[in-house]
Design a protein around this motif. Structure first.
Motif, PDB file in Angstrom:
ATOM      1  N   LEU A 285       7.276  -8.921   6.073  1.00 21.43           N
ATOM      2  CA  LEU A 285       7.230  -7.756   6.959  1.00 21.43           C
ATOM      3  C   LEU A 285       8.626  -7.147   7.113  1.00 21.43           C
ATOM      4  O   LEU A 285       8.795  -5.916   7.064  1.00 21.43           O
ATOM      5  N   VAL A 286       9.632  -7.990   7.286  1.00 22.40           N
ATOM      6  CA  VAL A 286      11.003  -7.496   7.414  1.00 22.40           C
ATOM      7  C   VAL A 286      11.447  -6.819   6.120  1.00 22.40           C
ATOM      8  O   VAL A 286      12.035  -5.720   6.128  1.00 22.40           O
ATOM      9  N   GLU A 287      11.155  -7.450   4.994  1.00 24.55           N
ATOM     10  CA  GLU A 287      11.538  -6.859   3.717  1.00 24.55           C
ATOM     11  C   GLU A 287      10.771  -5.572   3.440  1.00 24.55           C
ATOM     12  O   GLU A 287      11.298  -4.663   2.788  1.00 24.55           O
ATOM     13  N   ALA A 288       9.525  -5.470   3.905  1.00 26.76           N
ATOM     14  CA  ALA A 288       8.752  -4.251   3.687  1.00 26.76           C
ATOM     15  C   ALA A 288       9.367  -3.073   4.429  1.00 26.76           C
ATOM     16  O   ALA A 288       9.366  -1.938   3.932  1.00 26.76           O
ATOM     17  N   VAL A 289       9.898  -3.311   5.627  1.00 25.18           N
ATOM     18  CA  VAL A 289      10.574  -2.232   6.370  1.00 25.18           C
ATOM     19  C   VAL A 289      11.803  -1.758   5.601  1.00 25.18           C
ATOM     20  O   VAL A 289      12.039  -0.544   5.437  1.00 25.18           O
ATOM     21  N   LEU A 290      12.592  -2.706   5.101  1.00 26.35           N
ATOM     22  CA  LEU A 290      13.766  -2.328   4.312  1.00 26.35           C
ATOM     23  C   LEU A 290      13.351  -1.640   3.007  1.00 26.35           C
ATOM     24  O   LEU A 290      13.996  -0.675   2.579  1.00 26.35           O
ATOM     25  N   ALA A 291      12.259  -2.115   2.400  1.00 23.92           N
ATOM     26  CA  ALA A 291      11.789  -1.506   1.156  1.00 23.92           C
ATOM     27  C   ALA A 291      11.275  -0.092   1.383  1.00 23.92           C
ATOM     28  O   ALA A 291      11.431   0.784   0.520  1.00 23.92           O
ATOM     29  N   ALA A 292      10.655   0.165   2.541  1.00 30.43           N
ATOM     30  CA  ALA A 292      10.181   1.520   2.841  1.00 30.43           C
ATOM     31  C   ALA A 292      11.352   2.505   2.907  1.00 30.43           C
ATOM     32  O   ALA A 292      11.274   3.624   2.386  1.00 30.43           O
ATOM     33  N   LEU A 293      12.443   2.090   3.537  1.00 30.01           N
ATOM     34  CA  LEU A 293      13.630   2.947   3.576  1.00 30.01           C
ATOM     35  C   LEU A 293      14.210   3.136   2.180  1.00 30.01           C
ATOM     36  O   LEU A 293      14.644   4.244   1.823  1.00 30.01           O
ATOM     37  N   LEU A 294      14.193   2.072   1.395  1.00 33.75           N
ATOM     38  CA  LEU A 294      14.729   2.165   0.043  1.00 33.75           C
ATOM     39  C   LEU A 294      13.880   3.078  -0.832  1.00 33.75           C
ATOM     40  O   LEU A 294      14.406   3.867  -1.640  1.00 33.75           O
ATOM     41  N   LEU A 295      12.571   3.030  -0.686  1.00 34.67           N
ATOM     42  CA  LEU A 295      11.685   3.896  -1.474  1.00 34.67           C
ATOM     43  C   LEU A 295      11.882   5.361  -1.108  1.00 34.67           C
ATOM     44  O   LEU A 295      11.829   6.241  -1.982  1.00 34.67           O
ATOM     45  N   ARG A 296      12.085   5.648   0.158  1.00 35.51           N
ATOM     46  CA  ARG A 296      12.373   7.025   0.559  1.00 35.51           C
ATOM     47  C   ARG A 296      13.660   7.523  -0.094  1.00 35.51           C
ATOM     48  O   ARG A 296      13.761   8.679  -0.505  1.00 35.51           O
ATOM     49  N   PHE A 297      14.651   6.646  -0.160  1.00 39.46           N
ATOM     50  CA  PHE A 297      15.921   7.027  -0.768  1.00 39.46           C
ATOM     51  C   PHE A 297      15.754   7.277  -2.269  1.00 39.46           C
ATOM     52  O   PHE A 297      16.361   8.201  -2.823  1.00 39.46           O
ATOM     53  N   VAL A 298      14.919   6.477  -2.921  1.00 39.10           N
ATOM     54  CA  VAL A 298      14.691   6.634  -4.362  1.00 39.10           C
ATOM     55  C   VAL A 298      13.833   7.857  -4.656  1.00 39.10           C
ATOM     56  O   VAL A 298      13.955   8.486  -5.709  1.00 39.10           O
ATOM     57  N   GLY A 299      12.947   8.218  -3.730  1.00 42.78           N
ATOM     58  CA  GLY A 299      12.084   9.377  -3.942  1.00 42.78           C
ATOM     59  C   GLY A 299      10.643   9.025  -4.214  1.00 42.78           C
ATOM     60  O   GLY A 299       9.891   9.845  -4.734  1.00 42.78           O
ATOM     61  N   VAL A 300      10.213   7.818  -3.848  1.00 41.82           N
ATOM     62  CA  VAL A 300       8.825   7.390  -4.000  1.00 41.82           C
ATOM     63  C   VAL A 300       8.225   7.262  -2.610  1.00 41.82           C
ATOM     64  O   VAL A 300       8.744   6.522  -1.766  1.00 41.82           O
ATOM     65  N   TYR A 301       7.132   7.968  -2.360  1.00 45.20           N
ATOM     66  CA  TYR A 301       6.527   8.014  -1.034  1.00 45.20           C
ATOM     67  C   TYR A 301       5.164   7.333  -1.078  1.00 45.20           C
ATOM     68  O   TYR A 301       4.254   7.777  -1.784  1.00 45.20           O
ATOM     69  N   THR A 302       5.037   6.240  -0.339  1.00 42.24           N
ATOM     70  CA  THR A 302       3.784   5.493  -0.252  1.00 42.24           C
ATOM     71  C   THR A 302       3.534   5.102   1.198  1.00 42.24           C
ATOM     72  O   THR A 302       4.446   5.167   2.044  1.00 42.24           O
ATOM     73  N   ASP A 303       2.313   4.693   1.487  1.00 41.19           N
ATOM     74  CA  ASP A 303       2.009   4.207   2.823  1.00 41.19           C
ATOM     75  C   ASP A 303       2.580   2.798   3.002  1.00 41.19           C
ATOM     76  O   ASP A 303       2.936   2.120   2.043  1.00 41.19           O
ATOM     77  N   PHE A 304       2.634   2.346   4.251  1.00 38.99           N
ATOM     78  CA  PHE A 304       3.283   1.068   4.540  1.00 38.99           C
ATOM     79  C   PHE A 304       2.486  -0.104   3.972  1.00 38.99           C
ATOM     80  O   PHE A 304       3.085  -1.123   3.588  1.00 38.99           O
ATOM     81  N   GLY A 305       1.174   0.013   3.908  1.00 33.49           N
ATOM     82  CA  GLY A 305       0.377  -1.064   3.342  1.00 33.49           C
ATOM     83  C   GLY A 305       0.706  -1.298   1.867  1.00 33.49           C
ATOM     84  O   GLY A 305       0.854  -2.433   1.415  1.00 33.49           O
ATOM     85  N   SER A 306       0.831  -0.205   1.103  1.00 28.63           N
ATOM     86  CA  SER A 306       1.203  -0.330  -0.304  1.00 28.63           C
ATOM     87  C   SER A 306       2.619  -0.884  -0.450  1.00 28.63           C
ATOM     88  O   SER A 306       2.891  -1.697  -1.339  1.00 28.63           O
ATOM     89  N   THR A 307       3.520  -0.461   0.434  1.00 27.53           N
ATOM     90  CA  THR A 307       4.887  -0.985   0.397  1.00 27.53           C
ATOM     91  C   THR A 307       4.907  -2.476   0.720  1.00 27.53           C
ATOM     92  O   THR A 307       5.658  -3.245   0.107  1.00 27.53           O
ATOM     93  N   TYR A 308       4.064  -2.902   1.663  1.00 29.66           N
ATOM     94  CA  TYR A 308       3.994  -4.322   2.007  1.00 29.66           C
ATOM     95  C   TYR A 308       3.514  -5.145   0.818  1.00 29.66           C
ATOM     96  O   TYR A 308       4.057  -6.219   0.525  1.00 29.66           O
ATOM     97  N   ARG A 309       2.489  -4.639   0.114  1.00 33.03           N
ATOM     98  CA  ARG A 309       2.008  -5.351  -1.069  1.00 33.03           C
ATOM     99  C   ARG A 309       3.059  -5.338  -2.190  1.00 33.03           C
ATOM    100  O   ARG A 309       3.249  -6.345  -2.888  1.00 33.03           O
ATOM    101  N   LEU A 310       3.724  -4.200  -2.353  1.00 30.77           N
ATOM    102  CA  LEU A 310       4.771  -4.112  -3.373  1.00 30.77           C
ATOM    103  C   LEU A 310       5.875  -5.132  -3.118  1.00 30.77           C
ATOM    104  O   LEU A 310       6.345  -5.807  -4.041  1.00 30.77           O
ATOM    105  N   THR A 311       6.272  -5.284  -1.870  1.00 29.83           N
ATOM    106  CA  THR A 311       7.314  -6.251  -1.526  1.00 29.83           C
ATOM    107  C   THR A 311       6.846  -7.680  -1.778  1.00 29.83           C
ATOM    108  O   THR A 311       7.613  -8.527  -2.260  1.00 29.83           O
ATOM    109  N   GLY A 312       5.586  -7.954  -1.460  1.00 29.33           N
ATOM    110  CA  GLY A 312       5.066  -9.297  -1.692  1.00 29.33           C
ATOM    111  C   GLY A 312       5.085  -9.681  -3.156  1.00 29.33           C
ATOM    112  O   GLY A 312       5.467 -10.810  -3.514  1.00 29.33           O
TER     113      GLY A 312
END
Length: 361
Positions: free
Chosen positions: A185-212
């Motif tokens: 969960l902590v890494e997913a929050v950091l990954a969501a910010l990182l994805l915004r910076f890279v230019g990839v926009y996804t919902d938090f559920g997809s980001t959580y699975r991506l981090t896992g």
């Protein structure tokens, strides 16, 4: 499961499909990663220890000295002393011996050894920092034990140790699983910010699975380190950095694949439409129907023309045959006509004879 494991390790371009996995499949994959950590960090070391020592009872018999606890006092005849590169054990129950935690010798032992066990007649002091940075110091006071306890009493309880280890293993695995989801969960929050910076926009559920799925590599490395005895809390921080790095690389691959697909979608319709128009123009339903009617009418006219041609040919053939027959019969008909004319001239009809002609016999 193993297909997802292989994709998470070696194929960054497959993370687009991995982040769309169903929730149940994702939880099963996380449980598999925790099982991998549990096996290498708890089950396999315990199994090797069990095999090497020949069981819990044999281990207690070989490593625990004869002792008794009676009336709140520990008695170990002759004392007990063991020392190694990373551990120190000294139990002396003489009345003149007392443990002094503030003594320089004791402080030095606590600083140099990971596992220290000191005992006297009144207490037992244990220090263990092999599982973390800070020392874990515990003290057992024997005045709490009023009933008599001896080595034989302890050996009689070894039959319950196996079930205790099984329960402990289940509790440890549940702790690994809960810790995995919380850290994810902590890494997913950091990954969501990182994805915004890279230019990839996804919902938090997809980001959580991506981090896992991105934690597969770090989990495997930590599991191998634990298997070879290099487990430490310091591995968590490099693992988080590695996970975020894999998330960033996967996001770049997804963005590149999306740009390539958009470019292909922009070019493909024009080419396909032009080729369709140039090669196979598509007719409207009314035009198709009129074309079919014209084709049917043309076929009928062609059939009628062919029939008329055959009839004309037959008529011309019959006419030629009649003409040739007329030529053959013409002389006979002329002779007959001449003979009939002569007969008419020689024998006139009786209606022309009148009394004035002067019939005489």
């Amino acid at each position: 499961m193993f297909k997802d494991f292989r994709s998470a390790l070696f194929r960054l371009k497959d993370y687009r499909q991995l982040m769309r996995r169903r929730t149940g499949r994702f939880f099963a994959y996380c449980a598999f990663l925790c099982l991998l950590t549990w096996l290498t960090g708890f089950a396999l070391p315990l199994g090797m220890f069990w095999q090497r020592q020949g069981g819990v009872r044999h281990f207690f018999e070989a490593n625990i000295p004869e002792f008794t606890i009676q009336s709140g006092k520990l008695s170990v005849p002759g004392g007990y002393h063991r020392e190694g590169a990373d551990y120190y054990v000294d139990i002396n129950t003489d009345a003149s011996h007392k443990i002094d935690l503030n003594a320089q010798e004791t402080r030095t032992l606590m600083a140099l050894k990971s596992v220290v066990l000191l005992g006297d007649a009144d207490q037992l002091v244990m220090k263990n920092d092999s599982g973390g940075i800070a020392a874990d110091l515990r003290t057992i006071q024997f005045h709490d034990f009023r009933d008599g306890i001896s080595k034989e009493t302890l050996l009689s309880l070894t039959g319950y140790v196996k079930w205790g280890l099984i329960i402990a293993g289940v509790i440890i695995y549940a702790g690994f699983l809960i810790g995995f989801f919380l850290l994810n969960l902590v890494e997913a929050v950091l990954a969501a910010l990182l994805l915004r910076f890279v230019g990839v926009y996804t919902d938090f559920g997809s980001t959580y699975r991506l981090t896992g799925y991105a934690r597969t590599m770090s989990t495997l490395i930590v599991a191998l380190l634990a298997l070879f005895g290099f487990d430490t809390d310091l591995t968590m921080y490099p693992a988080v950095v590695l996970d975020l790095f894999i998330v960033a690389r996967a996001a770049q691959c997804m963005r590149a694949a999306g740009n390539a697909r958009n470019t292909g979608d922009d070019r493909a319709p024009r080419t396909s439409d032009t080729s369709v128009r140039a090669v196979t123009p598509e007719l409207a339903p009314e035009e198709k129907q009129s074309g079919e009617d014209e084709a049917a009418s043309g076929a009928e006219r062609e059939t009628e023309a062919q029939t008329e041609t055959e009839a004309q040919t037959a008529t011309e053939a019959e006419t030629e045959a009649n003409d040739s027959g007329d030529k053959d019969t013409a002389p006979d008909e002329s002779a007959g006509e001449k003979k009939a004319a002569d007969n008419t001239a020689e024998t006139p009809p009786r209606d022309d004879i009148t009394p004035s002609d002067g019939w005489s016999f």
